[in-house]
Design a protein around this motif. Structure first.
Motif, short mmCIF file in Angstrom:
data_model
loop_
_atom_site.label_atom_id
_atom_site.label_comp_id
_atom_site.label_asym_id
_atom_site.label_seq_id
_atom_site.Cartn_x
_atom_site.Cartn_y
_atom_site.Cartn_z
N ILE A 192 34.14 23.77 4.62
CA ILE A 192 32.73 24.14 4.64
C ILE A 192 32.38 24.78 3.30
CG2 ILE A 192 30.95 25.51 5.79
CD1 ILE A 192 32.71 25.51 8.29
N PHE A 193 31.33 24.25 2.66
CA PHE A 193 30.87 24.77 1.36
C PHE A 193 29.41 25.21 1.52
CE2 PHE A 193 33.77 21.24 0.90
CZ PHE A 193 34.74 21.69 0.02
N THR A 194 29.10 26.42 1.12
CA THR A 194 27.73 26.91 1.20
C THR A 194 27.19 27.14 -0.21
OG1 THR A 194 28.17 28.01 3.30
CG2 THR A 194 26.22 28.73 2.08
N VAL A 195 26.04 26.53 -0.50
CA VAL A 195 25.38 26.68 -1.79
C VAL A 195 23.90 26.96 -1.51
CG1 VAL A 195 24.84 25.64 -4.02
CG2 VAL A 195 26.97 25.04 -2.86
N GLY A 196 23.48 28.21 -1.72
CA GLY A 196 22.10 28.55 -1.45
C GLY A 196 21.77 28.32 0.01
N ASN A 197 20.70 27.55 0.26
CA ASN A 197 20.33 27.24 1.66
C ASN A 197 20.78 25.83 2.05
OD1 ASN A 197 18.58 25.77 0.10
ND2 ASN A 197 16.75 26.27 1.29
N ARG A 198 21.86 25.38 1.44
CA ARG A 198 22.47 24.10 1.80
C ARG A 198 23.92 24.35 2.19
NH1 ARG A 198 17.87 23.58 0.29
NH2 ARG A 198 16.93 21.81 -0.80
N VAL A 199 24.39 23.58 3.18
CA VAL A 199 25.80 23.65 3.58
C VAL A 199 26.36 22.24 3.53
CG1 VAL A 199 27.45 24.25 5.39
CG2 VAL A 199 25.39 25.64 5.05
N ARG A 200 27.48 22.07 2.86
CA ARG A 200 28.13 20.76 2.83
C ARG A 200 29.44 20.86 3.58
NH1 ARG A 200 26.01 20.81 -2.70
NH2 ARG A 200 24.26 19.37 -2.76
N LEU A 201 29.68 19.83 4.39
CA LEU A 201 30.87 19.78 5.23
C LEU A 201 31.74 18.61 4.82
CD1 LEU A 201 29.12 20.18 8.71
CD2 LEU A 201 29.95 22.01 7.22
N GLU A 202 33.02 18.86 4.65
CA GLU A 202 33.96 17.76 4.46
C GLU A 202 34.47 17.37 5.83
OE1 GLU A 202 38.45 17.08 2.92
OE2 GLU A 202 37.11 18.07 1.47
N LEU A 203 34.23 16.10 6.19
CA LEU A 203 34.56 15.59 7.52
C LEU A 203 35.70 14.59 7.43
CD1 LEU A 203 30.91 14.87 8.71
CD2 LEU A 203 32.24 16.96 9.13
N ALA A 204 36.69 14.74 8.31
CA ALA A 204 37.74 13.73 8.44
C ALA A 204 37.32 12.76 9.52
CB ALA A 204 39.06 14.39 8.80
N CYS A 205 37.12 11.50 9.13
CA CYS A 205 36.72 10.44 10.06
C CYS A 205 37.86 9.42 10.09
CB CYS A 205 35.42 9.78 9.63
SG CYS A 205 34.04 10.94 9.43
N GLY A 206 38.73 9.52 11.05
CA GLY A 206 39.92 8.68 11.02
C GLY A 206 40.76 9.09 9.81
N THR A 207 41.12 8.13 8.98
CA THR A 207 41.89 8.42 7.77
C THR A 207 41.01 8.60 6.56
OG1 THR A 207 42.17 6.05 7.32
CG2 THR A 207 43.86 7.12 8.65
N ALA A 208 39.69 8.51 6.72
CA ALA A 208 38.76 8.61 5.60
C ALA A 208 38.03 9.96 5.62
CB ALA A 208 37.77 7.45 5.64
N ARG A 209 37.30 10.23 4.55
CA ARG A 209 36.56 11.48 4.41
C ARG A 209 35.10 11.20 4.11
NH1 ARG A 209 40.66 13.01 6.23
NH2 ARG A 209 41.99 14.77 5.60
N LEU A 210 34.22 12.06 4.63
CA LEU A 210 32.79 12.02 4.33
C LEU A 210 32.33 13.43 4.01
CD1 LEU A 210 31.03 9.77 7.02
CD2 LEU A 210 31.31 9.27 4.58
N ILE A 211 31.29 13.52 3.18
CA ILE A 211 30.61 14.78 2.94
C ILE A 211 29.23 14.69 3.58
CG2 ILE A 211 29.70 16.39 1.22
CD1 ILE A 211 32.76 16.24 1.28
N ALA A 212 28.92 15.65 4.46
CA ALA A 212 27.60 15.73 5.08
C ALA A 212 26.91 17.00 4.60
CB ALA A 212 27.72 15.74 6.61
N GLN A 213 25.59 16.94 4.45
CA GLN A 213 24.83 18.11 4.03
C GLN A 213 23.83 18.50 5.12
OE1 GLN A 213 23.41 18.67 -0.10
NE2 GLN A 213 21.36 18.79 0.78
N ILE A 214 23.86 19.78 5.53
CA ILE A 214 22.94 20.29 6.54
C ILE A 214 22.44 21.66 6.07
CG2 ILE A 214 24.01 19.01 8.43
CD1 ILE A 214 25.59 21.46 9.16
#
Length: 351
Positions: free
Chosen positions: A300-322
């Motif tokens: 979990i990465f927090t920058v200002g009023n944004r949060v980015r999540l590193e997600l493990a999806c099976g053997t791959a990775r995604l970054i989501a921003q909420i």
């Protein structure tokens, strides 16, 4: 490839210092205009002479001021592809391609000329004058001419600058096939982060005349997160798809992705904005999104009023921003299992 450099060069009021040792085959030089990227390229190629220091490529000393060694460009076996192709205007495509080949000793001709022509799709252009070529065709000829000198290293100085996105999407696969098939190390110079991510595995940062910091390319991409307004694009490398009704299905990370676009290459690269990923605590009962991926929060990465999540999806990775409110409402912590929902139309094909 091993590239060991410690040199200084003064040009007017600008002082350039490079001090690093690189090991790898897909390396980028990244930095803003005027930072010294092209200066370093010219020093490696022998087009400029350092004031002092050394440049070693594998076991060969290209330059060493203390040993009074300065190999001329033609002895270094370092190919260069400039932003502007610099083809010989009075020669045909064929004569341009084979200009360096004919000057390369037979025992050093380790590249198959016919294979290069086939990979770069130049066969139908061989008898054409270079002034009759499109921008993309000229860059392919310039690359082919450089590869046919059978270099130990190719330097590419902003080769995609000035080309539109469609031309770039055509040229990048050609570059990938050439360097993969013939095993030629690449030093790729650009100020485009996207081009770096598509072409390189690690990056040498060039900043204010200093080149010494080395990092993985994706680490560089994630370092931009310190700016709240800076977005992030996931790059997904997908193989050939299969038809899925009116859509297309791809294997990715042990799961299936449904996209609206059909990839035409053996490897297709798609861009997915981190903001396009919706997150649920559990599998939603109904949604218009065609992709519902079980995933686990790794970081979990927090920058200002944004949060980015590193997600493990099976053997791959995604970054989501909420946003932080979503983190609290979904009770997101590292290790939390979620479902990522992505529309089939959210993916943009790059290659």
């Amino acid at each position: 490839m091993r590239l060991d450099i410690d040199v200084r060069k003064k040009q007017g009021d600008f002082v350039f210092h490079a001090r690093f040792c690189l090991n790898g085959d897909r390396i980028g030089l990244f930095g803003p205009s005027g930072s010294g990227k092209s200066t370093l390229m010219h020093l490696i190629a022998g087009l400029r002479r350092p004031d002092h220091g050394h440049i070693r490529l594998d076991e060969t000393v290209l330059f060493d001021s203390s040993m009074q060694i300065n190999l001329p460009p033609e002895k270094r076996r370092v190919g260069v592809v400039f932003q502007h192709s610099h083809l010989f205007p009075h020669m045909s495509v064929r004569r341009n391609l084979f200009y360096g080949w004919k000057r390369t000793p037979e025992q050093e001709r380790l590249v198959n000329a016919d294979a290069i022509i086939e990979i770069l799709n130049l066969g139908h252009l061989l008898d054409r004058g270079v002034n009759m070529l499109s921008g993309g065709e000229r860059q392919r000829v310039a690359l082919g001419r450089s590869v046919l000198t059978c270099p130990r290293l190719i330097l590419m100085d902003e080769p995609l600058t000035g080309l539109d996105e469609e031309l770039k999407s055509h040229i990048i696969p050609y570059l990938g096939r050439v360097f993969c098939q013939f095993g030629i190390p690449l030093l790729f110079i650009s100020h485009s982060l996207l081009e770096m991510r598509l072409m390189t595995e690690q990056v040498l940062l060039v900043e204010n005349g200093l080149a010494e910091r080395i990092m993985a390319t994706e680490e560089l991409a994630q370092s931009s997160w310190g700016t709240p307004r800076q977005g992030y694009a996931n790059l997904l490398r997908l193989g050939k798809p299969t038809a899925h009704g009116d859509l297309w299905a791809y294997n990715w990370g042990g799961q299936r992705l449904i996209l609206t676009e059909q990839g035409e290459n053996e490897e297709n690269v798609f861009e997915l904005d981190a903001r396009e990923i919706l997150l649920f605590k559990r599998h939603p009962e109904a949604t218009s999104a065609r992709n519902l991926l079980p995933c686990t929060v790794r970081k979990i990465f927090t920058v200002g009023n944004r949060v980015r999540l590193e997600l493990a999806c099976g053997t791959a990775r995604l970054i989501a921003q909420i946003v932080p409110d979503s983190v609290r409402e979904l009770d997101i912590v590292e290790g939390r299992e979620l479902v990522a929902a992505i529309k089939a139309s959210a993916f943009r094909r790059l290659i």
